[in-house]
Design an enzyme around this catalytic site. Sequence first.
Site, PDB file in Angstrom:
ATOM      1  N   SER A 197       0.851  -1.224   0.000  1.00 50.46           N
ATOM      2  CA  SER A 197       0.000   0.000   0.000  1.00 50.46           C
ATOM      3  C   SER A 197       0.874   1.258   0.000  1.00 50.46           C
ATOM      4  CB  SER A 197      -0.900   0.003   1.243  1.00 50.46           C
ATOM      5  OG  SER A 197      -0.099   0.010   2.427  1.00 50.46           O
ATOM      6  N   SER A 216      10.128   4.733  17.217  1.00 51.11           N
ATOM      7  CA  SER A 216      10.522   6.051  16.702  1.00 51.11           C
ATOM      8  C   SER A 216      10.858   6.995  17.849  1.00 51.11           C
ATOM      9  CB  SER A 216       9.353   6.639  15.891  1.00 51.11           C
ATOM     10  OG  SER A 216       9.559   8.013  15.639  1.00 51.11           O
ATOM     11  N   TYR A 242       0.170   9.258  15.237  1.00 54.54           N
ATOM     12  CA  TYR A 242       1.199   8.331  14.735  1.00 54.54           C
ATOM     13  C   TYR A 242       2.155   7.973  15.876  1.00 54.54           C
ATOM     14  CZ  TYR A 242       5.795   7.102  13.099  1.00 54.54           C
ATOM     15  OH  TYR A 242       7.030   6.498  12.972  1.00 54.54           O
ATOM     16  N   LYS A 255       3.057   4.276  18.091  1.00 48.57           N
ATOM     17  CA  LYS A 255       4.385   3.702  18.397  1.00 48.57           C
ATOM     18  C   LYS A 255       4.517   3.505  19.911  1.00 48.57           C
ATOM     19  CE  LYS A 255       6.193   3.584  14.240  1.00 48.57           C
ATOM     20  NZ  LYS A 255       6.468   2.301  13.569  1.00 48.57           N
ATOM     21  N   ASN A 295       9.013  14.755   4.471  1.00 45.57           N
ATOM     22  CA  ASN A 295      10.286  14.822   5.189  1.00 45.57           C
ATOM     23  C   ASN A 295      11.351  15.627   4.422  1.00 45.57           C
ATOM     24  OD1 ASN A 295       9.684  11.458   6.239  1.00 45.57           O
ATOM     25  ND2 ASN A 295       9.394  13.299   7.444  1.00 45.57           N
ATOM     26  N   ARG A 318       6.485  24.786  11.381  1.00 52.34           N
ATOM     27  CA  ARG A 318       5.450  23.759  11.142  1.00 52.34           C
ATOM     28  C   ARG A 318       4.874  23.355  12.496  1.00 52.34           C
ATOM     29  NH1 ARG A 318       7.344  18.274   8.198  1.00 52.34           N
ATOM     30  NH2 ARG A 318       8.622  18.178  10.084  1.00 52.34           N
ATOM     31  N   PRO A 319       3.525  23.406  12.636  1.00 56.12           N
ATOM     32  CA  PRO A 319       2.932  23.043  13.935  1.00 56.12           C
ATOM     33  C   PRO A 319       3.393  21.654  14.389  1.00 56.12           C
ATOM     34  CG  PRO A 319       1.242  23.922  12.464  1.00 56.12           C
ATOM     35  CD  PRO A 319       2.490  23.778  11.630  1.00 56.12           C
TER      36      PRO A 319
HETATM   37  C1  WQD Z   1      13.135  17.494   9.743  1.00 57.99           C
HETATM   38  C2  WQD Z   1      13.428  18.989   9.870  1.00 57.99           C
HETATM   39  C3  WQD Z   1      11.459  20.364   9.843  1.00 57.99           C
HETATM   40  C4  WQD Z   1      10.431  19.458   5.641  1.00 57.99           C
HETATM   41  C5  WQD Z   1       9.529  12.931  11.152  1.00 57.99           C
HETATM   42  C6  WQD Z   1       8.582  12.173  12.019  1.00 57.99           C
HETATM   43  C7  WQD Z   1       9.343  11.128  12.807  1.00 57.99           C
HETATM   44  C8  WQD Z   1      10.171  10.277  11.872  1.00 57.99           C
HETATM   45  C9  WQD Z   1      11.062  11.104  10.982  1.00 57.99           C
HETATM   46  C10 WQD Z   1       9.029   8.193  11.477  1.00 57.99           C
HETATM   47  C11 WQD Z   1      12.451  19.706  10.807  1.00 57.99           C
HETATM   48  C12 WQD Z   1      12.344  20.654   8.631  1.00 57.99           C
HETATM   49  C13 WQD Z   1      11.064  19.473   6.881  1.00 57.99           C
HETATM   50  C14 WQD Z   1      10.390  20.640   4.862  1.00 57.99           C
HETATM   51  C15 WQD Z   1      11.601  21.791   6.584  1.00 57.99           C
HETATM   52  N1  WQD Z   1       9.344   9.445  11.079  1.00 57.99           N
HETATM   53  N2  WQD Z   1      11.636  20.630   7.328  1.00 57.99           N
HETATM   54  N3  WQD Z   1      10.984  21.774   5.358  1.00 57.99           N
HETATM   55  O1  WQD Z   1       9.646  15.998  11.616  1.00 57.99           O
HETATM   56  O2  WQD Z   1      12.005  15.479  12.475  1.00 57.99           O
HETATM   57  O3  WQD Z   1      10.451  13.614  11.960  1.00 57.99           O
HETATM   58  O4  WQD Z   1      10.219  12.052  10.295  1.00 57.99           O
HETATM   59  O5  WQD Z   1       9.390   7.620  12.452  1.00 57.99           O
HETATM   60  O6  WQD Z   1       8.414  10.343  13.503  1.00 57.99           O
HETATM   61  O7  WQD Z   1       8.012  13.084  12.935  1.00 57.99           O
HETATM   62  O8  WQD Z   1      11.397  14.940  10.114  1.00 57.99           O
HETATM   63  O9  WQD Z   1      12.159  15.410   7.825  1.00 57.99           O
HETATM   64  O10 WQD Z   1       9.791  16.080   8.489  1.00 57.99           O
HETATM   65  O11 WQD Z   1      11.753  17.360   9.397  1.00 57.99           O
HETATM   66  O12 WQD Z   1      12.142  22.836   7.009  1.00 57.99           O
HETATM   67  O13 WQD Z   1       9.826  20.682   3.721  1.00 57.99           O
HETATM   68  O14 WQD Z   1      13.292  19.609   8.599  1.00 57.99           O
HETATM   69  O15 WQD Z   1      10.908  21.564  10.380  1.00 57.99           O
HETATM   70  O16 WQD Z   1      13.160  20.721  11.497  1.00 57.99           O
HETATM   71  P1  WQD Z   1      10.857  15.126  11.603  1.00 57.99           P
HETATM   72  P2  WQD Z   1      11.229  15.923   8.867  1.00 57.99           P
END
Ligand code: WQD
Length: 332
Positions: A34, A124, A148, A152, A198, A291-292
């Site tokens: 999926s 995580s 999410y 976990k 991400n 980002r919230p």
């Molecule tokens: C990383 C940094 C953003 C996108 C998430 C999940 C976590 C894990 C890993 C599963 C942050 C910044 C991001 C963008 C940005 N997943 N950013 N512009 O939020 O740390 O973790 O993924 O287990 O559970 O919460 O990862 O890559 O989304 O963000 O500035 O377009 O990059 O603010 O500082 P995150 P991320």
Amino acid sequence: MAVLITGGAGYVGIHTAVALLEAGKDVVVVDDFSNSSPDSIKGAEKITGRKITVFKADVADREALEKVFAGNSIDAVVHCAGFKAVGESCAEPVKYYRNNLDTTLTLLETMKKFGVTRAVFSSSATVYGGSDKMPLDETMPTGCTNPYGWTKFMIEQIFRDAAAADKSLSVMLLRYFNPVGAHESGLIGEDPRGIPNNLMPYIALVAAGELPRLNVFGGDYPTKDGTGVRDYIHIMDLAAGHLAAVGYTEKHTGCEAVNLGTGRPYSVLEMVDAYSRASGREIPYVITDRRPGDVAECYADPSKAAKLLNWKADRGLDEMCRDSWKWICGKK
Ligand code: WQD
């Protein structure tokens, strides 16, 4: 004897399959595809020169899962199957609780029925919630900020309680920080559907010219350059951590939570610079609102994994970006 990987065609699952195959283990994958593709199985088989036994099924489908256990001599399970988009989990919490918990409960019941006592769970760092004390170690309080993360958290508790009730069980809860990059061959990698949430996969598409610019979520955090700081870990270091954890469950019983991170934090702008160097491309960006739900910093104290698993992450940010870029170029 074989290792079963649920969700084994996914990003973490397929890289873990390569590490297990290269260590001489047999690998069985159950995946409903999926959020993954059979192409990743082909890539892993090409890398290793070995076959993977694959079943297309929902891990929550008891009948299908029992057929997998009945037809294969499983001695350990790596449980990666589950929905994993933070934002989607806020929009559709019940779908996340139903899927992520059902798959886990069906898996545990089936493991019991077939006498399989060893499990490694894809947890995580999100279970640490909004802790602002860094680095994070496994003794620190847990609590989540999105459905999410709560799945976990709850699955960790399910495994902890199951291991407390059945002393033959051996469970490792692997708390991933930020997995990024791809196998050095460029044959397997992260393949998010649609616009990536991400950071690295998003930057990769900007470098490839498929997205115009990166939106940097917040430039006013109390960090080295005002942007978010995270613990990025090369997916093949993460895969090696799973191999070590499977080995650990062979010699120990009980339930242990372990961080899989590098302990080396990098900011968004440091990632942008590193990716630009690795790809030779400009990465245009604009600083936007936070980002919230984001925290300023999140990075690991990896010492428990070093002690228990004799494992540490070796690959640095440049290698993460280089291997990601090779994968992206190979896909075009
Ligand atoms: C990383 C940094 C953003 C996108 C998430 C999940 C976590 C894990 C890993 C599963 C942050 C910044 C991001 C963008 C940005 N997943 N950013 N512009 O939020 O740390 O973790 O993924 O287990 O559970 O919460 O990862 O890559 O989304 O963000 O500035 O377009 O990059 O603010 O500082 P995150 P991320």
